[in-house]
Design an enzyme around this catalytic site. Structure first.
Site, PDB file in Angstrom:
ATOM      1  N   SER A  12      45.527  41.747  41.351  1.00 46.66           N
ATOM      2  CA  SER A  12      44.996  42.660  42.949  1.00 46.66           C
ATOM      3  C   SER A  12      45.966  44.375  42.655  1.00 46.66           C
ATOM      4  O   SER A  12      46.823  44.318  42.412  1.00 46.66           O
ATOM      5  CB  SER A  12      45.345  42.234  44.093  1.00 46.66           C
ATOM      6  OG  SER A  12      44.981  43.023  44.952  1.00 46.66           O
ATOM      7  N   HIS A  37      40.803  42.643  40.337  1.00 40.30           N
ATOM      8  CA  HIS A  37      40.924  42.677  41.780  1.00 40.30           C
ATOM      9  C   HIS A  37      41.117  43.818  42.663  1.00 40.30           C
ATOM     10  O   HIS A  37      42.252  44.306  43.052  1.00 40.30           O
ATOM     11  CB  HIS A  37      41.225  41.304  42.471  1.00 40.30           C
ATOM     12  CG  HIS A  37      41.398  40.330  43.244  1.00 40.30           C
ATOM     13  ND1 HIS A  37      40.079  40.090  43.516  1.00 40.30           N
ATOM     14  CD2 HIS A  37      41.626  40.653  45.021  1.00 40.30           C
ATOM     15  CE1 HIS A  37      39.865  39.978  45.169  1.00 40.30           C
ATOM     16  NE2 HIS A  37      40.756  40.380  45.346  1.00 40.30           N
ATOM     17  N   ASP A  39      40.639  44.744  46.357  1.00 40.08           N
ATOM     18  CA  ASP A  39      40.372  44.503  47.977  1.00 40.08           C
ATOM     19  C   ASP A  39      40.102  45.827  48.842  1.00 40.08           C
ATOM     20  O   ASP A  39      41.279  46.701  48.733  1.00 40.08           O
ATOM     21  CB  ASP A  39      41.749  44.043  48.904  1.00 40.08           C
ATOM     22  CG  ASP A  39      42.186  42.632  47.837  1.00 40.08           C
ATOM     23  OD1 ASP A  39      41.470  41.862  48.232  1.00 40.08           O
ATOM     24  OD2 ASP A  39      43.487  41.993  47.616  1.00 40.08           O
ATOM     25  N   MET A  41      39.714  47.618  52.608  1.00 41.29           N
ATOM     26  CA  MET A  41      39.946  47.251  53.766  1.00 41.29           C
ATOM     27  C   MET A  41      39.241  48.222  54.807  1.00 41.29           C
ATOM     28  O   MET A  41      39.645  49.337  54.016  1.00 41.29           O
ATOM     29  CB  MET A  41      41.112  46.512  54.095  1.00 41.29           C
ATOM     30  CG  MET A  41      41.760  45.134  52.684  1.00 41.29           C
ATOM     31  SD  MET A  41      43.707  45.260  53.221  1.00 41.29           S
ATOM     32  CE  MET A  41      43.819  44.017  52.104  1.00 41.29           C
ATOM     33  N   HIS A  70      36.312  42.760  46.447  1.00 41.93           N
ATOM     34  CA  HIS A  70      36.643  42.019  46.958  1.00 41.93           C
ATOM     35  C   HIS A  70      36.295  42.787  48.714  1.00 41.93           C
ATOM     36  O   HIS A  70      37.543  43.649  49.122  1.00 41.93           O
ATOM     37  CB  HIS A  70      37.727  41.074  47.821  1.00 41.93           C
ATOM     38  CG  HIS A  70      38.032  40.156  48.536  1.00 41.93           C
ATOM     39  ND1 HIS A  70      39.082  40.041  48.897  1.00 41.93           N
ATOM     40  CD2 HIS A  70      37.450  40.084  49.727  1.00 41.93           C
ATOM     41  CE1 HIS A  70      39.691  38.906  49.846  1.00 41.93           C
ATOM     42  NE2 HIS A  70      38.159  39.069  50.849  1.00 41.93           N
ATOM     43  N   MET A  72      36.392  43.371  52.830  1.00 41.83           N
ATOM     44  CA  MET A  72      37.159  42.478  53.641  1.00 41.83           C
ATOM     45  C   MET A  72      37.261  43.839  54.636  1.00 41.83           C
ATOM     46  O   MET A  72      37.767  44.671  55.144  1.00 41.83           O
ATOM     47  CB  MET A  72      38.771  42.582  53.441  1.00 41.83           C
ATOM     48  CG  MET A  72      39.035  40.730  52.951  1.00 41.83           C
ATOM     49  SD  MET A  72      41.081  40.772  52.585  1.00 41.83           S
ATOM     50  CE  MET A  72      41.121  42.013  51.739  1.00 41.83           C
ATOM     51  N   MET A 141      40.957  32.703  50.385  1.00 40.50           N
ATOM     52  CA  MET A 141      42.013  33.668  51.329  1.00 40.50           C
ATOM     53  C   MET A 141      43.212  32.246  51.896  1.00 40.50           C
ATOM     54  O   MET A 141      43.446  31.574  52.458  1.00 40.50           O
ATOM     55  CB  MET A 141      42.172  33.837  52.527  1.00 40.50           C
ATOM     56  CG  MET A 141      41.375  35.248  52.995  1.00 40.50           C
ATOM     57  SD  MET A 141      42.237  36.622  51.243  1.00 40.50           S
ATOM     58  CE  MET A 141      43.531  37.156  52.052  1.00 40.50           C
ATOM     59  N   ASP A 176      43.557  33.982  46.703  1.00 42.70           N
ATOM     60  CA  ASP A 176      44.474  35.699  47.133  1.00 42.70           C
ATOM     61  C   ASP A 176      45.435  35.237  47.929  1.00 42.70           C
ATOM     62  O   ASP A 176      44.801  35.142  49.145  1.00 42.70           O
ATOM     63  CB  ASP A 176      43.366  36.282  46.939  1.00 42.70           C
ATOM     64  CG  ASP A 176      43.131  37.850  47.616  1.00 42.70           C
ATOM     65  OD1 ASP A 176      44.477  37.760  47.161  1.00 42.70           O
ATOM     66  OD2 ASP A 176      42.450  38.176  47.519  1.00 42.70           O
TER      67      ASP A 176
END
Length: 224
Positions: A12, A37, A39, A41, A70, A72, A141, A176
């Site tokens: 990540s 990966h 993330d 947000m 990903h 979010m 998650m 994750d």
């Protein structure tokens, strides 16, 4: 149960150096990572803000690894195209976000991208079942989403087992949050085959990134 050759390690980049993201993306590739990966947000769906499509585009230039993005975010349907245009190979959206889940998954697949579905710790496994035929990967998650560095939630292990049993074939099941060699092994034993890890790789006190990736993969598959 998965076999050692099936295990994918997806470092990540959120745990990397924000001032040297391109370098760290290259380090992941050179160090034996399988996916990068990312993330994303938005400060609404989760109480944190990370990066947007322009950063994904920079990662795309820095590495040839598949970008596992990903989202979010509260409205993944409104931003999916921008992230795919930026270079996402896999796009993961949350079941709990404010969108038509089936429509968003179809939107991703029609672009030839891997469509992923993510669920939070409180979401029952049963909520995923109607979508199993519409996804290319499933992310569970194993911490509450929003911040890195949290402790792994062992109560997610039965959910991994249930969804591995329900999923057809070798659907990638991603875990994750709080993943390290020991929790990674527990997840693999439960049926996961993609390990997302951040702090345990980038901030390992004793090992460099290459060694930390090898340790995670080896321990998770009982090869160390």
């Amino acid at each position: 149960m998965t076999t050692p050759r099936n295990i994918i390690v997806a470092p990540s980049i959120l745990a990397g150096d924000f001032g040297n993201f391109a370098r760290d993306a290259q380090r992941v590739e050179q160090g034996g990572g399988d996916w990068l990966h990312c993330d994303v947000m938005d400060g609404h769906y989760v109480p944190n803000i990370t990066f947007g499509p322009d950063t994904i585009a920079a990662f795309r230039k820095a590495t040839k690894l598949p970008l596992d993005v990903h989202l979010m975010i509260e409205r993944p349907d409104q931003y999916a195209e921008r992230f795919m245009d930026a270079g996402a190979d896999h796009l993961i959206v949350h079941l709990e976000a404010a969108h038509d889940v089936a429509k968003t998954l179809a939107q991703i697949r029609v672009r030839g991208k891997s469509a992923g579905l993510a669920i939070n710790p409180a979401t029952p496994a049963e909520k995923v079942l109607p979508f199993l035929g519409q996804i290319d990967e499933l992310l569970l998650m194993t911490v509450h989403p929003g911040f890195g560095g949290q402790a792994f939630l062992p109560e997610i292990l039965p959910k991994i087992r249930a969804l591995r049993s329900a999923a057809a074939g070798d659907l990638p099941i991603i875990v994750d949050g709080g993943i390290n060699p020991e929790t990674g092994r527990q997840c693999v034993e439960a049926g996961a085959n993609v390990l997302v890890a951040g702090n345990s790789l980038f901030r390992h006190k004793a090992l460099n990134l290459t060694e930390a990736i090898a340790e995670l993969r080896g321990h998770a598959t009982n090869q160390d």
